[in-house]
Design an enzyme around this catalytic site. Structure first.
Site, PDB file in Angstrom:
ATOM      1  N   THR A  17       0.779  -1.300   0.163  1.00 13.18           N
ATOM      2  CA  THR A  17      -0.230  -0.011   0.046  1.00 13.18           C
ATOM      3  C   THR A  17       0.830   1.183   0.014  1.00 13.18           C
ATOM      4  O   THR A  17       0.588   2.323  -0.646  1.00 13.18           O
ATOM      5  CB  THR A  17      -0.940   0.169   1.281  1.00 13.18           C
ATOM      6  OG1 THR A  17      -1.844  -1.178   1.295  1.00 13.18           O
ATOM      7  CG2 THR A  17      -2.018   1.596   1.255  1.00 13.18           C
ATOM      8  N   ASP A  61       2.501  -8.022  -4.567  1.00 13.23           N
ATOM      9  CA  ASP A  61       1.717  -7.947  -3.272  1.00 13.23           C
ATOM     10  C   ASP A  61       1.902  -8.938  -2.375  1.00 13.23           C
ATOM     11  O   ASP A  61       2.340  -9.857  -2.378  1.00 13.23           O
ATOM     12  CB  ASP A  61       0.030  -8.460  -3.602  1.00 13.23           C
ATOM     13  CG  ASP A  61      -1.021  -8.460  -3.005  1.00 13.23           C
ATOM     14  OD1 ASP A  61      -0.998  -9.099  -1.774  1.00 13.23           O
ATOM     15  OD2 ASP A  61      -1.850  -7.268  -3.042  1.00 13.23           O
ATOM     16  N   SER A  62       1.784  -8.386  -0.779  1.00 19.16           N
ATOM     17  CA  SER A  62       2.316  -9.057   0.190  1.00 19.16           C
ATOM     18  C   SER A  62       1.641 -10.348   0.254  1.00 19.16           C
ATOM     19  O   SER A  62       2.287 -11.387   0.957  1.00 19.16           O
ATOM     20  CB  SER A  62       2.438  -8.380   1.609  1.00 19.16           C
ATOM     21  OG  SER A  62       1.021  -8.126   1.905  1.00 19.16           O
ATOM     22  N   SER A  63       0.682 -10.812  -0.296  1.00 23.37           N
ATOM     23  CA  SER A  63      -0.147 -12.150  -0.150  1.00 23.37           C
ATOM     24  C   SER A  63       0.647 -13.006  -0.979  1.00 23.37           C
ATOM     25  O   SER A  63       0.640 -14.293  -0.873  1.00 23.37           O
ATOM     26  CB  SER A  63      -1.584 -11.901  -0.625  1.00 23.37           C
ATOM     27  OG  SER A  63      -2.337 -11.051   0.495  1.00 23.37           O
ATOM     28  N   THR A 170       3.692  -9.355  15.057  1.00 25.89           N
ATOM     29  CA  THR A 170       2.495  -9.987  14.528  1.00 25.89           C
ATOM     30  C   THR A 170       1.617  -8.781  14.212  1.00 25.89           C
ATOM     31  O   THR A 170       1.517  -7.928  14.877  1.00 25.89           O
ATOM     32  CB  THR A 170       1.939 -10.707  15.354  1.00 25.89           C
ATOM     33  OG1 THR A 170       2.650 -12.033  15.739  1.00 25.89           O
ATOM     34  CG2 THR A 170       0.545 -11.340  14.776  1.00 25.89           C
ATOM     35  N   GLN A 282      -1.942 -20.353  21.272  1.00 20.45           N
ATOM     36  CA  GLN A 282      -2.940 -19.436  20.727  1.00 20.45           C
ATOM     37  C   GLN A 282      -2.993 -18.365  21.017  1.00 20.45           C
ATOM     38  O   GLN A 282      -3.428 -17.366  20.417  1.00 20.45           O
ATOM     39  CB  GLN A 282      -4.170 -20.357  20.610  1.00 20.45           C
ATOM     40  CG  GLN A 282      -4.241 -21.582  19.752  1.00 20.45           C
ATOM     41  CD  GLN A 282      -5.593 -22.347  19.760  1.00 20.45           C
ATOM     42  OE1 GLN A 282      -6.592 -21.567  19.772  1.00 20.45           O
ATOM     43  NE2 GLN A 282      -5.512 -23.728  19.581  1.00 20.45           N
ATOM     44  N   CYS A 283      -2.571 -18.055  22.267  1.00 21.43           N
ATOM     45  CA  CYS A 283      -2.641 -16.922  23.091  1.00 21.43           C
ATOM     46  C   CYS A 283      -1.587 -15.989  22.577  1.00 21.43           C
ATOM     47  O   CYS A 283      -0.337 -16.437  22.675  1.00 21.43           O
ATOM     48  CB  CYS A 283      -2.719 -16.956  24.622  1.00 21.43           C
ATOM     49  SG  CYS A 283      -3.796 -17.952  25.175  1.00 21.43           S
TER      50      CYS A 283
END
Length: 349
Positions: A17, A61-63, A170, A282-283
């Site tokens: 972007t 694109d970062s994807s 993250t 997952q935390c």
């Protein structure tokens, strides 16, 4: 005229972007030519820096970021390493934390700043966060102590006033400017009127060691997230996938998982075949402690190893990196249980 002994920074635009401007005729966002960077960001002219740029053509694109493009970034940095004081990589936000984590392992003995940044709004938009992110990243990339050593000789992400260790970071927000968070490690710097470095938390570089680039990856890794009602057939099919080399196992809390006999047995069979299984929570905050509860002990008995307080991006890219070097499962387990780029906090013995 800027002299050659002035601070020097190489900007590497991969896509994303930040490098977009609006086409006045169509209204569509298009990548602009970074050779015209100072026209689009005139504030850069106030730096007494030598600023050069390299642009991916076409922009990525970062994807679509993947290990081969991480290797391309490493080649660009290695080729230009002796000619610049620091590097700023402009990158899409979606996979920025994966790229930052990967580069932290691939650039061994790094003693210059490599700062990844981007924006939530295109740099051509009036309210863009891109200009501030770009200008501050350049300043950090060029920052040195009086003896000439870089203040931040690490791969970092700079976003919304925070400089974060890349392999601790993250993406947590798709809407606001504070897009990134480092839950388990403090910011390396906070930016307001002044840039306040957290010197004790920045990795120390050995200027006597040459930077050693790495280019190899093995992407035969998968992320398996535990959830209530997970089915045996699905787990079995995943763990028996052809060419699978490693699994990032996302468990509950401090590293807990179902105690179903079939689940533990499948994990044990996989580790016995040489598949590396790394347990992370997952935390977003906290550390895996498999000896804390009985459920975690069962995972230990099955051959699962701890990912401590690592991010999923860090564990995934570290596994790909180690697997690419053709290490044995035993050697990979050993490397996963030590910090090689500041990516984990080991418990005190």
């Amino acid at each position: 005229m800027i002299k050659s002994n002035y601070p020097s920074v190489l900007l590497i635009y991969t896509g994303g972007t930040i490098g977009m401007i609006e086409n006045p005729e169509t209204g569509a966002l298009e990548a602009f030519n970074f050779d015209q960077l100072q026209e689009n960001v005139p504030e850069l002219k106030r730096f007494n820096y030598r600023i050069a740029s390299y642009q991916f053509t076409p922009p990525i694109d970062s994807s679509d970021m993947e290990p081969s493009l991480w290797a391309k970034l490493v080649k660009i940095i290695h080729y230009n390493y002796d000619n610049f004081d620091g590097f700023v990589i402009l990158h899409g936000t979606d996979t920025m934390a994966y790229t930052a984590s990967a580069l932290s392992f691939m650039l061994e003995n790094l003693n210059k700043p490599v700062i990844l940044t981007g924006s939530q709004l295109p740099i051509g938009v009036l309210r863009t966060d891109g200009k501030e992110n770009l200008i501050t990243s350049i300043e950090i990339a060029a920052a040195k102590y009086p003896n000439g050593q870089a203040i931040v000789p690490e791969v970092c992400i700079f976003f919304e006033n925070l400089l974060l260790r890349g392999n601790r970071t993250t993406k947590i927000n798709a809407e606001n400017f504070n897009a990134f968070r480092s839950f388990n490690y403090p910011a390396l710097a906070t930016v307001g009127i002044h840039i306040k470095y957290n010197y004790d938390k920045i990795r120390k570089a050995d200027s006597h060691l040459p930077m050693h680039p790495h280019y190899v990856f093995n992407p035969n890794v998968i992320i398996l997230t535990i959830f209530p009602g997970i089915q045996e057939t699905i787990v079995k099919n995943i763990l028996q996938s052809p060419n699978l080399k490693a699994v990032v196992l996302k468990t509950y809390g401090s590293g807990n998982a179902p105690q179903k006999p079939w689940f533990i047995q499948l994990l044990k069979e996989a580790t016995q075949k040489g598949i590396i299984i790394v347990n992370i929570s997952q935390c977003p905050t906290g550390m895996v402690e498999m000896r804390r509860y009985e459920t975690g002990l069962h995972l230990l008995d099955a051959g699962v190893i701890s990912g401590y307080d690592a991010t999923v991006e860090s564990v995934l890219t570290k596994l790909m990196f180690l697997l690419g070097h053709d290490l044995t499962p035993k050697e990979i387990r050993r490397e996963m249980n030590r910090s090689i780029a500041g990516e984990i906090t080991l418990p005190e013995l």
